[in-house]
Motif scaffolding. Structure first.
Motif, mmCIF file in Angstrom:
data_model
loop_
_atom_site.group_PDB
_atom_site.id
_atom_site.type_symbol
_atom_site.label_atom_id
_atom_site.label_comp_id
_atom_site.label_asym_id
_atom_site.label_seq_id
_atom_site.Cartn_x
_atom_site.Cartn_y
_atom_site.Cartn_z
ATOM 1 N N VAL A 245 0.851 -1.203 0.000
ATOM 2 C CA VAL A 245 0.000 0.000 0.000
ATOM 3 C C VAL A 245 0.881 1.245 0.000
ATOM 4 O O VAL A 245 0.665 2.186 -0.762
ATOM 5 N N LEU A 246 1.912 1.221 0.857
ATOM 6 C CA LEU A 246 2.797 2.392 0.915
ATOM 7 C C LEU A 246 3.489 2.624 -0.428
ATOM 8 O O LEU A 246 3.537 3.748 -0.929
ATOM 9 N N ILE A 247 4.004 1.547 -1.010
ATOM 10 C CA ILE A 247 4.788 1.693 -2.243
ATOM 11 C C ILE A 247 3.889 2.114 -3.412
ATOM 12 O O ILE A 247 4.248 2.968 -4.217
ATOM 13 N N VAL A 248 2.704 1.501 -3.500
ATOM 14 C CA VAL A 248 1.854 1.770 -4.655
ATOM 15 C C VAL A 248 1.163 3.128 -4.524
ATOM 16 O O VAL A 248 1.102 3.902 -5.463
ATOM 17 N N VAL A 249 0.653 3.433 -3.322
ATOM 18 C CA VAL A 249 -0.168 4.632 -3.157
ATOM 19 C C VAL A 249 0.666 5.844 -2.743
ATOM 20 O O VAL A 249 0.293 6.979 -3.022
ATOM 21 N N GLY A 250 1.815 5.569 -2.087
ATOM 22 C CA GLY A 250 2.583 6.637 -1.453
ATOM 23 C C GLY A 250 2.834 7.861 -2.313
ATOM 24 O O GLY A 250 2.554 8.991 -1.923
ATOM 25 N N ALA A 251 3.323 7.631 -3.530
ATOM 26 C CA ALA A 251 3.732 8.777 -4.347
ATOM 27 C C ALA A 251 2.538 9.508 -4.959
ATOM 28 O O ALA A 251 2.704 10.575 -5.538
ATOM 29 N N TRP A 252 1.331 8.956 -4.827
ATOM 30 C CA TRP A 252 0.152 9.612 -5.378
ATOM 31 C C TRP A 252 -0.323 10.767 -4.503
ATOM 32 O O TRP A 252 -1.201 11.521 -4.883
ATOM 33 N N THR A 253 0.239 10.853 -3.285
ATOM 34 C CA THR A 253 -0.271 11.847 -2.346
ATOM 35 C C THR A 253 0.399 13.205 -2.521
ATOM 36 O O THR A 253 0.092 14.136 -1.791
ATOM 37 N N ALA A 274 -5.670 9.224 -2.082
ATOM 38 C CA ALA A 274 -4.488 8.430 -1.767
ATOM 39 C C ALA A 274 -4.108 8.566 -0.300
ATOM 40 O O ALA A 274 -3.729 7.591 0.357
ATOM 41 N N CYS A 275 -4.228 9.788 0.243
ATOM 42 C CA CYS A 275 -3.910 10.014 1.657
ATOM 43 C C CYS A 275 -4.800 9.149 2.550
ATOM 44 O O CYS A 275 -4.348 8.596 3.546
ATOM 45 N N VAL B 17 3.830 3.898 -12.374
ATOM 46 C CA VAL B 17 2.411 4.229 -12.471
ATOM 47 C C VAL B 17 2.122 5.554 -11.769
ATOM 48 O O VAL B 17 1.348 6.376 -12.255
ATOM 49 N N SER B 18 2.800 5.792 -10.622
ATOM 50 C CA SER B 18 2.542 7.061 -9.923
ATOM 51 C C SER B 18 3.022 8.241 -10.770
ATOM 52 O O SER B 18 2.474 9.342 -10.674
ATOM 53 N N PHE B 19 4.041 7.999 -11.576
ATOM 54 C CA PHE B 19 4.524 9.092 -12.432
ATOM 55 C C PHE B 19 3.494 9.445 -13.507
ATOM 56 O O PHE B 19 3.563 10.504 -14.113
ATOM 57 N N ALA B 20 2.525 8.540 -13.694
ATOM 58 C CA ALA B 20 1.460 8.822 -14.652
ATOM 59 C C ALA B 20 0.703 10.086 -14.268
ATOM 60 O O ALA B 20 0.179 10.785 -15.144
ATOM 61 N N VAL B 21 0.628 10.387 -12.978
ATOM 62 C CA VAL B 21 -0.020 11.634 -12.555
ATOM 63 C C VAL B 21 0.659 12.817 -13.231
ATOM 64 O O VAL B 21 0.011 13.698 -13.802
ATOM 65 N N VAL B 22 1.995 12.779 -13.188
ATOM 66 C CA VAL B 22 2.756 13.862 -13.793
ATOM 67 C C VAL B 22 2.541 13.889 -15.309
ATOM 68 O O VAL B 22 2.294 14.935 -15.899
ATOM 69 N N LEU B 23 2.577 12.701 -15.912
ATOM 70 C CA LEU B 23 2.456 12.648 -17.370
ATOM 71 C C LEU B 23 1.067 13.079 -17.830
ATOM 72 O O LEU B 23 0.934 13.801 -18.815
ATOM 73 N N LEU B 24 0.042 12.643 -17.103
ATOM 74 C CA LEU B 24 -1.322 13.048 -17.445
ATOM 75 C C LEU B 24 -1.481 14.555 -17.330
ATOM 76 O O LEU B 24 -2.067 15.207 -18.191
#
Lengths: 467, 214
Positions: A245-253, A274-275, B17-24
């Motif tokens: 959860v931390l790895i997948v969601v972490g950077a989305w916050t 994400a938070c 995948v999280s970098f997709a936020v930036v790309l989008l």
């Protein structure tokens, strides 16, 4: 779990040189960042302080203290403790130790250059990425050299099944260069346009915490809690879920700092969701490690406090990312309070805990002074509490006042001043505590081993007795 | 987690995948063009004049963004409009010509997005120079951006008109350095007086909801 390696090991002696170099340089930066933070904090309530020189503007001091703390102290200490945990759990001696030594030297050279550059006015202006652009490649390469040892320790581990600490260290070692190189590329080499820079900087700054520093701290905590308490971690079967959860969601916050900003609203909405998802991660970490609470000894005192700060900080992030909270706390000292709670209260305190556990094993000597350990624990806990509360109240006051157009900026400054004075006192307390740690560390290094190393480690809780 | 390769790929994929936020976001904003107004016969935003672009570097180097934001939030979300920081919210198009957008994250001082377009009266060059030289309230003095020169003959045209305790000794004058001049030129260039289509509807809707104070 594979942490049943023998307590006395030749592996520690093998890793001694490179890891003590990292730890020692980290401690130098810790003290320096404490001094810089104190200066920056004084400037907030006394704007005339050091105002006569372009080198010492508040903007510079703030960037300096943050850089020295994160890239000086947290990076050095986190890498040292992470590698130590990885080699211990892997059951093999640290390989590529020379790479670590060379990498550490160049990393610290890079941090030094970065601080000089910031003083000269070359800070980038992005939070947690103030490093002048010309030192960034050097730091990336130096980091790679240090991380070689970690990759070898992971791939050469004796047990195929791995333990939570190992996942977290390996993830941190690999994800930071990923983040750092992409941020360099998209912010400085081929800069994206306009507000995109703020989006990338937010993504990076959040990643530095959730994908690099927090995993290193968690690795340390997952290692040291069962070691010292002597108990199996409860609910350990959920640990891997918490990790992912931390790895997948972490950077989305990252986008939560852009709420209401000149970017499409979906960026901050995504961050808010994400938070909230991350709360699951904090819950599992709490369940796994709560055994640290109520257990005596300095190692567990630091670890328990760090754990509480980490979990509370994460929940606070989720709360304040909600728009009706964010409208008050955004752009105020409250965000500084949250950052200090996460970086100092969470990550740094967890590092202190495992540092007190690791140094006697790395050096083969007991800590020179139990009184200094106790003193550091007391001042650190008191200092962090005081700092977070004073900045939090200052921020809340400031945020409420900013919402009332009739309240002028001098009035806001007057209303927050008592709390900012308290924050300065907190920084002073923290600095005193950290000096105790440095003195104790140096005395321990200088002392001659009086007891044979084997005798030292017969009891798993030697720190508990001395502290 | 026995399979090291799979573990590694998982890590890699997560961050990608999280970098997709930036790309989008970049897909949405990266190609924003200036908006051409037929009525006015020109495109907005204006490019910064060279002297102001140099001033932005001074702004960045001194770390002004540690205390001042440059982003006005929408009406109804915070008191940005009622404080007079801007009549409309900031939009991404405002920043497309800025090499180093200074959005900032702290408001120890006021927002500066529209500092030159503020109504009823924005600070002029002289006010800004005096503010920089002497400081005010929580704003520290930036006297290091000024030079004290000996006056021989005529007083330099750029000398600050200072009175009272701030005034220099007799026979001397305080003149702004090049840094101070470019910085002030930059601050005088900061304005968001033009309404883009994307910034307009939100303003009107919110103003009606609030009972329209205009």
């Amino acid at each position: 779990m594979s942490h049943d390696t023998q307590e006395v090991s030749a592996n520690d002696a093998h890793a001694r040189g490179p890891l003590l170099l990292l730890l020692g340089s980290g401690l130098v930066w810790l003290v320096l960042s404490g001094v810089l933070a104190l200066i920056a904090s004084v400037q907030l309530h006394t704007p005339t302080f050091l105002a006569s020189c372009a080198w010492f503007t508040y903007g510079h001091m703030q960037a300096l203290q943050e850089t020295a703390f994160v890239y000086g102290w947290l990076a050095n200490a986190g890498l040292a403790l992470g590698l130590w945990v990885l080699t211990r759990l892997g059951g093999e001696a640290l390989r590529a130790g020379n790479w670590v030594t060379v990498g550490a030297l160049f990393w610290n050279l890079g941090v030094t250059l970065a601080l000089v550059g910031i003083v000269a006015g070359d800070a980038t202006g992005h939070s947690l990425l103030q490093l002048p652009r010309y030192v960034q490649p050097l730091l990336l390469i130096a980091y790679g050299a240090i991380a070689v040892a970690g990759v070898l320790a992971w791939s050469g581990r004796r047990n195929e099944t791995s333990y939570a600490s190992q996942w977290y260290v390996f993830a941190a070692l690999f994800l930071f260069p990923w983040l750092f190189s992409v941020a360099q590329l998209t912010l400085f080499v081929l800069p994206m346009r306009g507000v995109m820079q703020a989006v990338i900087a937010g993504w990076f700054a959040q990643g530095v915490f959730t994908l690099w520093l927090a995993p290193l701290a968690l690795a340390a905590a997952y290692y040291v809690v069962p070691k010292v308490t002597g108990r199996v971690l409860p609910a350990y079967q959920f640990a891997s879920l918490a990790f992912w959860v931390l790895i997948v969601v972490g950077a989305w916050t990252g986008g939560r700092h852009l709420i209401g900003g000149p970017v499409p609203a979906w960026i901050s909405s995504l961050a808010i969701v994400a938070c909230s998802l991350l709360v699951f991660h904090y819950l599992v970490v709490w369940l796994n490690l709560k055994g640290a609470l109520g257990h005596g000894g300095a190692v567990m005192k630091f670890t328990a406090f760090g754990l509480l700060a980490y979990v509370i900080g994460g929940c606070a992030d989720a709360f304040t990312s909600i728009r009706s909270f964010a409208v008050i706390t955004q752009f105020t000292y409250f965000t500084q309070a949250q950052q200090q709670l996460a970086l100092y209260g969470g990550v740094s305190m967890l590092f202190f805990g495992v540092l007190y556990f690791a140094v006697p094993r790395l050096t083969g000597k007991t800590w020179a002074s139990a009184a200094l350990i106790g003193g550091h624990a007391t001042t650190a806990i008191l200092g962090v509490l005081l700092l977070v509360i004073s900045l939090g109240v200052a921020g809340w006051t400031q945020g409420q006042a900013l919402l009332k157009p009739a309240v002028t900026f001098p009035e806001i400054a007057a209303a927050t001043r008592p709390w900012l004075l308290l924050a300065t006192a907190a920084y002073a307390v923290l600095l005193v505590g950290n000096l105790m740690l440095v003195v104790n560390f140096l005395q321990t290094l200088a002392a001659k081993p009086t007891v044979p190393a084997a005798a030292l480690f017969q009891a798993t809780s030697d720190i508990k007795e001395t502290a | 987690m026995k399979n090291g390769t799979l573990f590694f790929l998982g890590l890699f994929a997560s961050l990608t995948v999280s970098f997709a936020v930036v790309l989008l976001a970049n897909h949405q904003l990266g190609a924003l063009t200036p908006y051409f107004d037929d009525g006015e016969g020109k495109a907005f935003p204006d490019r910064m004049p060279g002297v102001a672009a140099r001033g932005q570097l001074v702004y960045r180097d001194l770390g002004c963004a540690s205390c001042h934001t440059q982003q006005v939030r929408r009406p109804g979300f915070g008191a940005d409009q009622t404080r007079g920081w801007g009549e409309r919210q900031s939009v991404a198009r405002d920043y497309i010509f800025q090499p180093f957008p200074q959005l900032g994250a702290m408001r120890i001082g006021p927002d500066l997005t529209n500092s030159a377009g503020r109504k009823p009266s924005a600070l002029d060059a002289e006010d800004l120079m005096n503010l920089l030289y002497a400081g005010q309230g929580a704003m520290p003095a930036h006297a290091f951006l000024f030079n004290q020169v000996k006056v021989t003959g005529e007083v330099p045209a750029k000398a600050l008109k200072l009175t009272g305790s701030a005034a220099p000794a007799a026979g001397y004058a305080i003149v702004p350095s090049e840094q101070a001049q470019t910085l002030v030129a930059y601050l005088l260039n900061l304005n968001t007086v033009y309404d883009y289509p994307e910034s307009r509807p939100v303003v009107q809707a919110a103003a009606q909801a609030e009972g329209a104070h205009k």
